[in-house]
Design an enzyme around this catalytic site. Structure first.
Site, short mmCIF file in Angstrom:
data_model
loop_
_atom_site.label_atom_id
_atom_site.label_comp_id
_atom_site.label_asym_id
_atom_site.label_seq_id
_atom_site.Cartn_x
_atom_site.Cartn_y
_atom_site.Cartn_z
N GLU A 29 -5.04 4.00 6.07
CA GLU A 29 -4.61 3.73 4.71
C GLU A 29 -5.11 4.84 3.79
O GLU A 29 -4.47 5.19 2.80
CB GLU A 29 -5.21 2.38 4.26
CG GLU A 29 -4.67 1.89 2.94
CD GLU A 29 -5.66 1.05 2.18
OE1 GLU A 29 -6.19 1.54 1.17
OE2 GLU A 29 -5.89 -0.10 2.59
N ARG B 211 0.83 -1.21 0.00
CA ARG B 211 0.00 0.00 0.00
C ARG B 211 0.86 1.26 0.00
O ARG B 211 0.53 2.25 0.66
CB ARG B 211 -0.95 0.03 1.21
CG ARG B 211 -2.02 -1.04 1.22
CD ARG B 211 -3.02 -0.85 0.08
NE ARG B 211 -4.16 -1.71 0.25
CZ ARG B 211 -4.19 -3.00 -0.13
NH1 ARG B 211 -3.15 -3.55 -0.69
NH2 ARG B 211 -5.29 -3.70 0.05
N SER C 222 -10.74 -0.41 2.94
CA SER C 222 -10.02 -0.53 4.23
C SER C 222 -9.62 0.86 4.69
O SER C 222 -8.95 1.59 3.95
CB SER C 222 -8.75 -1.34 4.06
OG SER C 222 -9.04 -2.64 3.59
N1 EPU Z 1 -11.11 -10.22 10.26
C1 EPU Z 1 -11.83 -10.25 11.43
N2 EPU Z 1 -12.83 -9.35 11.59
C2 EPU Z 1 -13.16 -8.44 10.64
C3 EPU Z 1 -12.40 -8.40 9.45
C4 EPU Z 1 -11.38 -9.32 9.27
O1 EPU Z 1 -11.59 -11.06 12.31
O2 EPU Z 1 -14.09 -7.68 10.87
C5 EPU Z 1 -10.07 -11.25 10.04
C6 EPU Z 1 -10.54 -12.25 8.99
O3 EPU Z 1 -11.26 -13.29 9.56
C7 EPU Z 1 -9.25 -12.75 8.41
C8 EPU Z 1 -8.34 -11.55 8.50
O4 EPU Z 1 -8.92 -10.67 9.47
O5 EPU Z 1 -8.70 -13.77 9.21
C9 EPU Z 1 -8.15 -10.85 7.17
O6 EPU Z 1 -9.40 -10.40 6.68
P1 EPU Z 1 -9.69 -10.20 5.10
O7 EPU Z 1 -9.33 -11.40 4.35
O8 EPU Z 1 -11.07 -9.66 4.96
O9 EPU Z 1 -8.63 -9.12 4.62
P2 EPU Z 1 -8.02 -7.81 5.30
O10 EPU Z 1 -6.62 -8.08 5.70
O11 EPU Z 1 -8.94 -7.28 6.34
C10 EPU Z 1 -6.97 -6.91 3.07
C11 EPU Z 1 -6.94 -5.63 2.28
C12 EPU Z 1 -8.25 -5.47 1.47
C13 EPU Z 1 -8.36 -6.67 0.53
C14 EPU Z 1 -8.36 -7.96 1.39
C15 EPU Z 1 -8.35 -9.20 0.52
C16 EPU Z 1 -5.56 -4.09 3.57
C17 EPU Z 1 -5.52 -2.88 4.42
N3 EPU Z 1 -6.78 -4.50 3.17
O12 EPU Z 1 -8.02 -6.80 4.04
O13 EPU Z 1 -8.13 -4.31 0.68
O14 EPU Z 1 -9.55 -6.59 -0.24
O15 EPU Z 1 -7.16 -8.01 2.20
O16 EPU Z 1 -7.10 -9.31 -0.10
O17 EPU Z 1 -4.50 -4.65 3.24
C18 EPU Z 1 -8.60 -1.99 0.60
O18 EPU Z 1 -7.39 -1.78 0.60
O19 EPU Z 1 -9.43 -1.02 0.52
C19 EPU Z 1 -9.11 -3.33 0.70
C20 EPU Z 1 -10.41 -3.59 0.81
#
Ligand code: EPU
Length: 338
Positions: free
Chosen positions: A334, A163, A238
């Site tokens: 972010e 990012r 995010s």
């Molecule tokens: N999780 C929770 N509670 C929540 C949300 C997530 O416990 O409310 C846990 C999930 O269960 C999982 C982990 O956190 O174990 C990761 O969650 P998720 O796969 O939804 O991905 P993320 O790390 O929260 C990142 C990116 C997203 C992207 C997704 C999928 C960042 C800041 N965000 O989110 O990007 O779509 O991975 O690759 O790196 C964005 O940048 O706007 C964005 C949406």
């Protein structure tokens, strides 16, 4: 040069749907118009606006808002296996991804449905489901604001990171990206299905040898199930980055919270999902007036209707403080805050 308008609401120009005003506003449709503008007096106090999908506006903008809306895309080269496509900055990202999939050009499918425009995608090196923009990026063309000159940035010059890129640091406010060139596959596509949710969704659908279109469809399904559509619920994806902590801090953390999801970044660093941390401190689905935390993904802050940017910012700071207090981990936005 196009006409400069005054006192314009930006509500429809930012995906959070925040109703702030621009002192003045101009839409730019060509590189030549941008070059003319950059060297003019009006540019001395300006604010660049692309798809407006990664910003939180907390106050009126007392400057010239420059809306980058240069459209167009074309194939500029190809060989047996690859195609080089140059897409202009004002192309909507998701429409561009769908167009590539329609021609069976592979590489962007995991990044389906990311809001924003092509021209702002390199700034934060957008990414999703195991793929980042930098994986298919060749170069981008920019206009230097000070001189109005067109310059090319190759992959190495962009200094891509999680990012992040040079456009978010050293060159912030100094250049405008006008087009991006991608190298995509025409056949023998490299499919990235390792991200857990993709694999399970593909098997739910009974697909064992997916096409890039299948992957795009699956990503769209997953995103729609977790991430709110900005057209119906204002948001900026995010809101925070996933924090990266040292191995030492991680060892202490995981001993107390063995159930926490985590991803190894290197031998010395580990990434913790901010969404998990925010859910643990009790903010998931919470609402304070019209500012809220999405009920299906705690990393996404939402505008339930008429939230002011300042209210969303206050909520973000409350969340940050709660995470710091409970986990001693710093989470940082972010999105760009203005
Ligand atoms: N999780 C929770 N509670 C929540 C949300 C997530 O416990 O409310 C846990 C999930 O269960 C999982 C982990 O956190 O174990 C990761 O969650 P998720 O796969 O939804 O991905 P993320 O790390 O929260 C990142 C990116 C997203 C992207 C997704 C999928 C960042 C800041 N965000 O989110 O990007 O779509 O991975 O690759 O790196 C964005 O940048 O706007 C964005 C949406």
């Amino acid at each position: 040069m196009d006409k400069i308008q005054h006192n314009i609401s930006l509500k429809n120009y930012n995906t959070f749907g925040i109703d702030v005003k621009a002192r003045s506003f101009i839409e730019i449709n060509t590189v030549a118009a941008l070059q003319e503008l950059t060297t003019s007096e009006e540019m001395s106090n300006h604010f660049l606006l692309g798809g407006g999908s990664n910003m939180l506006l907390t106050k009126d903008i007392d400057a010239l808002v420059v809306h980058l809306n240069i459209k167009g895309k074309k194939i500029i080269d190809e060989d047996d296996n690859h195609v080089w496509i140059k897409a202009n900055a004002g192309e909507n990202w998701h429409d561009f991804v769908l167009w590539c999939i329609d021609q069976d050009f592979g590489g962007l499918e995991n990044m389906s449905l990311i809001p924003g425009n092509v021209g702002t995608a390199p700034i934060q090196n957008i990414g999703a489901y195991g793929v980042e923009l930098k994986d298919s990026f060749i170069e981008c063309e920019v206009v230097e604001i000070e001189s109005g000159l067109v310059k090319l940035f190759d992959h190495a010059s962009c200094q891509f990171d999680y990012r992040n890129s040079i456009f978010k640091s050293e060159l912030k406010g100094k250049i405008v990206i006008t087009s991006v060139t991608f190298k995509l596959t025409k056949k023998n596509h490299t499919l990235n299905t390792s991200y857990g949710a993709i694999e399970s969704e593909l098997s739910n659908m009974g697909i064992d040898s997916p096409t890039i279109k299948d992957i795009s469809d699956v990503v769209i399904t997953i995103r729609q199930s977790k991430l709110p559509d900005p057209n119906t619920l204002g948001n900026s994806g995010s809101f925070f980055k996933n924090p990266v902590i040292s191995k030492e801090a991680f060892d202490l953390f995981i001993a107390k919270h063995p159930e926490a999801p985590n991803y190894k970044v290197s031998n010395t660093e580990v990434k913790i999902p901010a969404g998990w941390l925010i859910e643990q401190v009790g903010f998931k689905g919470k609402r304070f007036g019209d500012a809220g935390v999405h009920n299906k993904q705690a990393l996404v802050l939402v505008n339930h209707g008429h939230a002011k940017g300042e209210e969303i910012w206050q909520l973000a700071m409350k969340i940050k403080a709660a995470v710091k207090e409970q986990f001693d981990i710093d989470i940082t936005p972010e999105v760009n805050i203005y």
